[in-house]
Scaffold this motif. Structure first.
Motif, PDB file in Angstrom:
ATOM      1  N   GLY A 123       6.716  12.165  -3.037  1.00 16.57           N
ATOM      2  CA  GLY A 123       5.303  11.786  -3.048  1.00 16.57           C
ATOM      3  C   GLY A 123       4.954  10.739  -1.996  1.00 16.57           C
ATOM      4  O   GLY A 123       5.783   9.923  -1.621  1.00 16.57           O
ATOM      5  N   TRP A 124       3.729  10.780  -1.546  1.00 19.78           N
ATOM      6  CA  TRP A 124       3.239   9.834  -0.551  1.00 19.78           C
ATOM      7  C   TRP A 124       1.762   9.560  -0.790  1.00 19.78           C
ATOM      8  O   TRP A 124       1.145  10.194  -1.645  1.00 19.78           O
ATOM      9  N   VAL A 125       1.199   8.596  -0.043  1.00 17.58           N
ATOM     10  CA  VAL A 125      -0.190   8.178  -0.217  1.00 17.58           C
ATOM     11  C   VAL A 125      -0.937   8.344   1.105  1.00 17.58           C
ATOM     12  O   VAL A 125      -0.430   7.993   2.172  1.00 17.58           O
ATOM     13  N   PHE A 126      -2.150   8.856   1.020  1.00 22.28           N
ATOM     14  CA  PHE A 126      -3.031   9.090   2.165  1.00 22.28           C
ATOM     15  C   PHE A 126      -4.282   8.247   1.979  1.00 22.28           C
ATOM     16  O   PHE A 126      -5.030   8.458   1.025  1.00 22.28           O
ATOM     17  N   VAL A 127      -4.525   7.268   2.864  1.00 18.57           N
ATOM     18  CA  VAL A 127      -5.706   6.407   2.798  1.00 18.57           C
ATOM     19  C   VAL A 127      -6.684   6.896   3.861  1.00 18.57           C
ATOM     20  O   VAL A 127      -6.318   6.992   5.036  1.00 18.57           O
ATOM     21  N   THR A 128      -7.920   7.194   3.451  1.00 21.55           N
ATOM     22  CA  THR A 128      -8.846   7.828   4.385  1.00 21.55           C
ATOM     23  C   THR A 128     -10.305   7.524   4.056  1.00 21.55           C
ATOM     24  O   THR A 128     -10.600   6.925   3.029  1.00 21.55           O
ATOM     25  N   GLY A 129     -11.183   7.972   4.933  1.00 20.47           N
ATOM     26  CA  GLY A 129     -12.619   7.906   4.685  1.00 20.47           C
ATOM     27  C   GLY A 129     -13.333   6.810   5.436  1.00 20.47           C
ATOM     28  O   GLY A 129     -14.496   6.952   5.766  1.00 20.47           O
ATOM     29  N   SER A 130     -12.645   5.691   5.707  1.00 22.71           N
ATOM     30  CA  SER A 130     -13.304   4.562   6.352  1.00 22.71           C
ATOM     31  C   SER A 130     -12.276   3.648   6.994  1.00 22.71           C
ATOM     32  O   SER A 130     -11.290   3.275   6.357  1.00 22.71           O
ATOM     33  N   LEU A 131     -12.516   3.278   8.243  1.00 25.26           N
ATOM     34  CA  LEU A 131     -11.639   2.295   8.882  1.00 25.26           C
ATOM     35  C   LEU A 131     -11.738   0.946   8.182  1.00 25.26           C
ATOM     36  O   LEU A 131     -10.789   0.178   8.169  1.00 25.26           O
ATOM     37  N   TYR A 132     -12.889   0.665   7.576  1.00 28.79           N
ATOM     38  CA  TYR A 132     -13.028  -0.562   6.784  1.00 28.79           C
ATOM     39  C   TYR A 132     -12.027  -0.565   5.628  1.00 28.79           C
ATOM     40  O   TYR A 132     -11.440  -1.587   5.304  1.00 28.79           O
ATOM     41  N   LEU A 133     -11.833   0.586   5.006  1.00 36.49           N
ATOM     42  CA  LEU A 133     -10.865   0.704   3.916  1.00 36.49           C
ATOM     43  C   LEU A 133      -9.453   0.461   4.430  1.00 36.49           C
ATOM     44  O   LEU A 133      -8.678  -0.282   3.820  1.00 36.49           O
ATOM     45  N   VAL A 134      -9.116   1.068   5.538  1.00 36.90           N
ATOM     46  CA  VAL A 134      -7.782   0.874   6.115  1.00 36.90           C
ATOM     47  C   VAL A 134      -7.549  -0.608   6.383  1.00 36.90           C
ATOM     48  O   VAL A 134      -6.492  -1.156   6.058  1.00 36.90           O
ATOM     49  N   GLY A 135      -8.549  -1.281   6.937  1.00 38.57           N
ATOM     50  CA  GLY A 135      -8.427  -2.718   7.176  1.00 38.57           C
ATOM     51  C   GLY A 135      -8.274  -3.513   5.893  1.00 38.57           C
ATOM     52  O   GLY A 135      -7.510  -4.476   5.833  1.00 38.57           O
ATOM     53  N   ALA A 136      -8.978  -3.105   4.855  1.00 35.27           N
ATOM     54  CA  ALA A 136      -8.933  -3.823   3.570  1.00 35.27           C
ATOM     55  C   ALA A 136      -7.579  -3.720   2.890  1.00 35.27           C
ATOM     56  O   ALA A 136      -7.173  -4.629   2.177  1.00 35.27           O
ATOM     57  N   VAL A 137      -6.856  -2.626   3.110  1.00 37.46           N
ATOM     58  CA  VAL A 137      -5.566  -2.441   2.425  1.00 37.46           C
ATOM     59  C   VAL A 137      -4.368  -2.642   3.345  1.00 37.46           C
ATOM     60  O   VAL A 137      -3.232  -2.644   2.893  1.00 37.46           O
ATOM     61  N   ARG A 138      -4.618  -2.819   4.612  1.00 39.64           N
ATOM     62  CA  ARG A 138      -3.526  -2.882   5.601  1.00 39.64           C
ATOM     63  C   ARG A 138      -2.439  -3.881   5.213  1.00 39.64           C
ATOM     64  O   ARG A 138      -1.260  -3.573   5.289  1.00 39.64           O
ATOM     65  N   GLY A 139      -2.785  -5.056   4.793  1.00 32.80           N
ATOM     66  CA  GLY A 139      -1.809  -6.074   4.436  1.00 32.80           C
ATOM     67  C   GLY A 139      -1.017  -5.743   3.181  1.00 32.80           C
ATOM     68  O   GLY A 139       0.034  -6.319   2.933  1.00 32.80           O
ATOM     69  N   ALA A 140      -1.495  -4.800   2.385  1.00 38.60           N
ATOM     70  CA  ALA A 140      -0.826  -4.450   1.135  1.00 38.60           C
ATOM     71  C   ALA A 140       0.212  -3.342   1.316  1.00 38.60           C
ATOM     72  O   ALA A 140       0.982  -3.072   0.411  1.00 38.60           O
ATOM     73  N   VAL A 141       0.235  -2.721   2.479  1.00 35.31           N
ATOM     74  CA  VAL A 141       1.165  -1.620   2.724  1.00 35.31           C
ATOM     75  C   VAL A 141       2.523  -2.188   3.087  1.00 35.31           C
ATOM     76  O   VAL A 141       2.646  -3.060   3.933  1.00 35.31           O
ATOM     77  N   ARG A 142       3.549  -1.628   2.414  1.00 32.95           N
ATOM     78  CA  ARG A 142       4.923  -2.070   2.704  1.00 32.95           C
ATOM     79  C   ARG A 142       5.720  -0.952   3.280  1.00 32.95           C
ATOM     80  O   ARG A 142       5.632   0.165   3.056  1.00 32.95           O
TER      81      ARG A 142
END
Length: 105
Positions: A86-105
């Motif tokens: 399994g994996w995770v796909f973050v999409t829909g908004s670059l604002y979202l990617v920026g908001a979660v970027r620090g939480a990705v390990r």
């Protein structure tokens, strides 16, 4: 759909959508391929649908609403870990990617 075809295995997606975008059209290819979809927002942006608004628009059983983006990512990660490969796909908004970027390990 193109980005999703580059990877194999089951996945959970996290989606935030700008008010000017068609949320149903953006979610359709994701829902065709994903195990599930977690809708969220970008707090403080003032230009994104809330998780509740997206949930209401999409109305699918595979959709979960989590208002805070990092919590949405954490929930998708927990669910993806329960799937072999399994994996995770973050999409829909670059604002979202920026908001979660620090939480990705």
């Amino acid at each position: 759909g193109e980005a999703m075809r580059q990877y194999s295995g089951p996945f959970w997606a996290v989606l935030a959508v700008h008010y000017e975008k068609d949320a149903v059209a953006l979610a359709a290819p994701i829902l065709r391929h994903a195990t599930g979809l977690i809708v969220t927002t970008v707090p403080g942006s003032g230009v994104h649908f809330s998780a509740a608004e997206l949930f209401e628009q999409l109305g699918k059983p595979a959709v979960i609403a989590v208002e805070e983006p990092k919590e949405a990512l954490a929930e998708a990660t927990r669910r993806a870990r329960d799937l072999e490969g399994g994996w995770v796909f973050v999409t829909g908004s670059l604002y979202l990617v920026g908001a979660v970027r620090g939480a990705v390990r």
